[in-house]
Write a protein that holds these residues in place. Structure first.
Motif, PDB file in Angstrom:
ATOM      1  N   ILE A 105      12.375   9.511  -4.804  1.00 56.56           N
ATOM      2  CA  ILE A 105      12.752  10.390  -3.590  1.00 56.56           C
ATOM      3  C   ILE A 105      14.170  10.184  -2.024  1.00 56.56           C
ATOM      4  O   ILE A 105      15.368  10.779  -2.023  1.00 56.56           O
ATOM      5  CB  ILE A 105      12.353  11.716  -3.052  1.00 56.56           C
ATOM      6  CG1 ILE A 105      10.995  12.422  -4.285  1.00 56.56           C
ATOM      7  CG2 ILE A 105      12.560  12.325  -1.950  1.00 56.56           C
ATOM      8  CD1 ILE A 105      10.110  12.847  -3.521  1.00 56.56           C
ATOM      9  N   ASP A 108      16.998   9.276  -4.005  1.00 57.90           N
ATOM     10  CA  ASP A 108      18.083   9.939  -4.820  1.00 57.90           C
ATOM     11  C   ASP A 108      18.940  11.151  -3.447  1.00 57.90           C
ATOM     12  O   ASP A 108      20.192  10.978  -3.451  1.00 57.90           O
ATOM     13  CB  ASP A 108      16.794  11.125  -5.224  1.00 57.90           C
ATOM     14  CG  ASP A 108      16.792  10.599  -6.601  1.00 57.90           C
ATOM     15  OD1 ASP A 108      17.254   9.474  -7.084  1.00 57.90           O
ATOM     16  OD2 ASP A 108      15.740  11.367  -7.059  1.00 57.90           O
ATOM     17  N   LEU A 109      17.882  11.230  -2.217  1.00 59.63           N
ATOM     18  CA  LEU A 109      18.658  11.774  -1.435  1.00 59.63           C
ATOM     19  C   LEU A 109      19.260  10.678  -0.548  1.00 59.63           C
ATOM     20  O   LEU A 109      20.688  11.192  -0.252  1.00 59.63           O
ATOM     21  CB  LEU A 109      17.570  11.614  -0.726  1.00 59.63           C
ATOM     22  CG  LEU A 109      16.311  12.792  -0.114  1.00 59.63           C
ATOM     23  CD1 LEU A 109      15.602  12.831   0.336  1.00 59.63           C
ATOM     24  CD2 LEU A 109      17.427  13.958  -0.296  1.00 59.63           C
ATOM     25  N   PRO A 114      20.758  12.903  -8.565  1.00 63.95           N
ATOM     26  CA  PRO A 114      18.684  11.868  -9.035  1.00 63.95           C
ATOM     27  C   PRO A 114      18.962  11.031  -9.946  1.00 63.95           C
ATOM     28  O   PRO A 114      20.042  11.473 -11.215  1.00 63.95           O
ATOM     29  CB  PRO A 114      18.525  13.489  -9.898  1.00 63.95           C
ATOM     30  CG  PRO A 114      19.023  14.640  -9.975  1.00 63.95           C
ATOM     31  CD  PRO A 114      20.732  14.121  -9.406  1.00 63.95           C
TER      32      PRO A 114
END
Length: 206
Positions: A105, A108-109, A114
């Protein structure tokens, strides 16, 4: 004041537990029996030998060319290479790797899209065996529930053996036994360190 603060927290936890139980009942009703993996036959190719039974004349297969390999036939270096490449915490988590999910996560941020996966070996096995690849919340919930049940019902070594015989390696080769014969023309037990590393790398991009 303490009671006032704790009551909403208690209510929230209670609702979460009830919701979790309901979700489990709804999505786990179609869960395969514990014997499902050991009962269902893997699709294997048909081999035709000469009269001596030693020389292979034809290897007939459809979409899946597979040769089953027991876990004790798989070199330790190949097992380690697959675990390092696909699920480094395989023997330490309960089917879901929370740390890997958090790491994915965050990554991806940072990237704004993604790009990182966090699926464990157990999740990959469930997805390829019983679920589709559609990216929906319902499928993801079912995947998590089925994975937790898989981990509860089978040992880590059994799950790893199922996985090693299930995954595709390209060129219609499914499972490490067939991949070893396809790419190196040798039994999986004879793979070298370099060959094992190559097969482990093929899993993500067969």
């Amino acid at each position: 004041l303490l009671k006032i603060l704790l009551w909403p927290l208690f209510s929230l936890v209670f609702v979460a537990l009830v919701t979790g139980a309901v979700l489990f009942i709804v999505f786990a009703k179609d869960l395969p029996r514990p014997e499902k993996f050991t009962e269902r036959p893997f699709v294997q190719s048909t081999k035709i030998y000469d009269r001596s039974g030693k020389i292979l004349l034809y290897d007939i297969y459809g979409e899946e060319k597979r040769e089953i390999a027991a876990l004790n036939q798989v070199p330790e270096r190949l097992k380690q290479a697959v675990i390092v490449a696909e699920d480094a915490n395989f023997y330490r988590h309960f089917g879901i790797d929370v740390r890997a999910i958090i790491r994915a996560i965050i990554s991806d941020l940072k990237l704004g899209k993604p790009a990182q996966g966090a699926s464990t070996i157990s999740q990959q096995l469930i997805r390829s065996s019983f679920l589709t690849r559609e990216k929906t919340l319902k499928r993801k919930i079912r995947e998590i529930i089925l994975t937790l049940e898989l981990e509860r019902r089978y040992s880590k070594d059994q799950i790893l053996e199922f996985y090693l015989n299930q995954i595709p390696f390209g060129s219609n080769a499914y499972g490490v036994g067939s991949a070893s014969q396809t790419y190196f023309n040798k039994p999986v037990s004879d793979l070298t360190l370099e060959e094992s590393a190559l097969l482990a790398a093929l899993i993500r991009s067969p």
